[in-house]
Design an enzyme around this catalytic site. Structure first.
Site, PDB file in Angstrom:
ATOM      1  N   TYR A 215       0.833  -1.207   0.000  1.00  0.00           N
ATOM      2  CA  TYR A 215       0.000   0.000   0.000  1.00  0.00           C
ATOM      3  C   TYR A 215       0.868   1.257   0.000  1.00  0.00           C
ATOM      4  CZ  TYR A 215      -3.136  -3.644   1.663  1.00  0.00           C
ATOM      5  OH  TYR A 215      -3.834  -4.817   1.801  1.00  0.00           O
TER       6      TYR A 215
ATOM      7  N   TYR B  47     -13.437  -5.912   4.576  1.00  0.00           N
ATOM      8  CA  TYR B  47     -12.194  -6.142   3.830  1.00  0.00           C
ATOM      9  C   TYR B  47     -11.937  -7.639   3.836  1.00  0.00           C
ATOM     10  CZ  TYR B  47      -7.266  -6.566   2.736  1.00  0.00           C
ATOM     11  OH  TYR B  47      -6.073  -6.951   2.160  1.00  0.00           O
TER      12      TYR B  47
ATOM     13  N   ASP C 278     -15.465 -15.005   7.201  1.00  0.00           N
ATOM     14  CA  ASP C 278     -14.053 -14.670   7.010  1.00  0.00           C
ATOM     15  C   ASP C 278     -13.450 -14.459   8.391  1.00  0.00           C
ATOM     16  OD1 ASP C 278     -11.602 -13.521   6.605  1.00  0.00           O
ATOM     17  OD2 ASP C 278     -12.275 -12.064   5.116  1.00  0.00           O
TER      18      ASP C 278
ATOM     19  N   LYS D  61      -3.658 -15.966   8.838  1.00  0.00           N
ATOM     20  CA  LYS D  61      -2.907 -15.144   9.788  1.00  0.00           C
ATOM     21  C   LYS D  61      -2.344 -15.922  10.968  1.00  0.00           C
ATOM     22  CE  LYS D  61      -4.753 -10.583   8.649  1.00  0.00           C
ATOM     23  NZ  LYS D  61      -3.523 -10.061   8.054  1.00  0.00           N
TER      24      LYS D  61
END
Length: 422
Positions: free
Chosen positions: A18, A144, A245, A274
């Site tokens: 980013y 997201y 998610d 993660k």
């Protein structure tokens, strides 16, 4: 290279997430990490307030996890999963099915890829049932789900990070964002609106996908478990699959082992990543019910196959990380972090540039009224001996679960100091 030479080469050749190249804010060079501390090239030690983007829940260089990697490396580092299998993958699948209650496991490369796999599962499920018009997903604004194209298509299309690609992405259905507040009473008006949105698109929807209770990179936003329960009921009523998610919320981060447990619901498909490997290697999983697997398999099989699927090193350290978590008093650890963050971040609420302060589990958030100057905020945190990575209007922390109360207090002080720069 000297530290200055390392940073100079980085700025010349490396592209960070980013970011522009060179980065507007030069990176801090790290030479080692142990426990909850990062050691910079200049000798400074920083408490890691980010768990390396929420993954390193046990900290760094944990002897159990190091040993799992070394042991597996002595056997094999990788083998293709097409037509072959191995003990690390089988052991990990056994742990995941036991913890989630979902019996089928697809091991893949990253969280974004697990979302892609989940979307494929949902679409193939509906196609196999002859519901050929059901090619869209429903989600809520503010979410997201990753940076690959399928995942981007279910991220917030207006306020998210992917608006530049809007015209290239499939058009899905976005309901309004749930009202804020984990402990807030459910809003009947919102529930009615949610039901109308689902009902008006039923014939074209394959699934609903959401981040349970906490929206992560879309805004570190908390909402009531009642809305998750409502989505489960709507999915059942209209023949849709519910995709959870859990990439950011899984493995204890919110105070429950999985975010769905706050609402006592079970999804049809769950995405994990993660913290699954304890931050050691990249790996993720998409799990599903027996029914989903049967229907997709009857339709010809799931059309996905990553090269490094079920990598033995990542699978071995994932099993070690999960077992370590379950053996630890993780609920007490997370509750302790939550209490220390509530107390430590409270002063930020009085700052003129702060819009909101919120804490849930091992997540602490200071939302500012204006975008954060990342360079200034990071310097303020580093000056307090803490590593943070703010973005947009958020200065937040997700410490490793092993972080001591004294270190959480220092993290909170650093967050408040960073908020003073706004």
């Amino acid at each position: 290279m000297t530290p200055d030479e390392l940073v100079a080469f980085d700025q010349e050749h490396l592209w960070h997430p980013y970011a522009t190249t060179p980065s507007a804010v030069p990176p801090y060079p790290v030479v080692s990490a142990s426990g909850v501390r990062l050691t910079l090239a200049d000798g400074r030690e920083l408490i890691d307030g980010m768990s390396s983007w929420w993954a390193a829940i046990h900290g760094y260089r944990h002897p159990r996890l190091d040993a799992a990697i070394h042991d597996q490396l002595g056997r094999m580092s990788h083998v293709m999963f097409g037509g072959l299998t191995h003990a690390p993958a089988v052991e990990l699948a056994g742990l995941l099915t036991e913890l989630t209650g979902l019996p089928k496991v697809f091991l893949c490369d990253s969280g974004s890829v697990s979302v892609e796999v989940a979307i494929k599962m949902a679409l193939q499920y509906q196609q196999a049932l002859g519901r050929t018009r059901r090619r869209r997903l429903l989600t809520v604004r503010g979410g997201y789900h990753g940076d690959t194209f399928g995942a981007m298509a279910v991220c917030d299309p207006v306020n998210g990070m992917h608006h530049l690609f809007a015209e290239a992405l499939p058009r899905h259905v976005f309901a309004s964002r749930p009202p804020a507040g984990y402990g807030a009473e459910p809003d009947p008006g919102y529930l009615a609106e949610l039901a109308r949105t689902v009902e008006s698109h039923t014939d074209e929807l394959a699934a609903i996908i959401v981040e349970p209770v906490v929206q992560g990179a879309g805004g570190m936003y908390f909402y009531s478990p009642a809305y998750l329960s409502a989505l489960r009921e709507l999915a059942d009523a209209h023949g849709l699959l519910l995709i959870a998610d859990e990439i950011a919320t899984g493995f204890g981060r919110t105070g429950e082992l999985f975010g769905c447990e706050h609402a006592r619901v079970k999804p049809d498909i769950m995405c994990l990543g993660k913290a699954m490997t304890g931050g050691y290697l990249t790996m993720a999983a998409a799990l599903c019910t027996e029914r989903v697997a049967e229907v997709v398999s009857a339709g010809g099989g799931l059309m996905h196959g990553p090269t490094f699927m079920a990598n033995p090193l990542a699978a071995a350290v994932s099993s070690a990380s999960i077992r370590l978590l379950l053996e630890r008093p993780w609920r007490r650890e997370v509750a302790g972090i939550e209490a220390a963050l509530r107390s430590g971040l409270a002063p930020a609420a009085e700052l003129p540039g702060v819009a909101d302060v919120r804490v849930l589990g091992a997540i602490g958030v200071v939302e500012t009224q204006a975008p954060v100057d990342v360079g200034l905020a990071q310097k303020a945190a580093v000056d307090h001996g803490v590593w943070l990575r703010p973005f947009n209007r958020l200065i937040y922390t997700m410490p490793p679960f092993i972080t001591s109360t004294d270190d959480v207090v220092r993290i909170a002080e650093a967050v408040v100091a960073a908020a003073r720069t706004v």
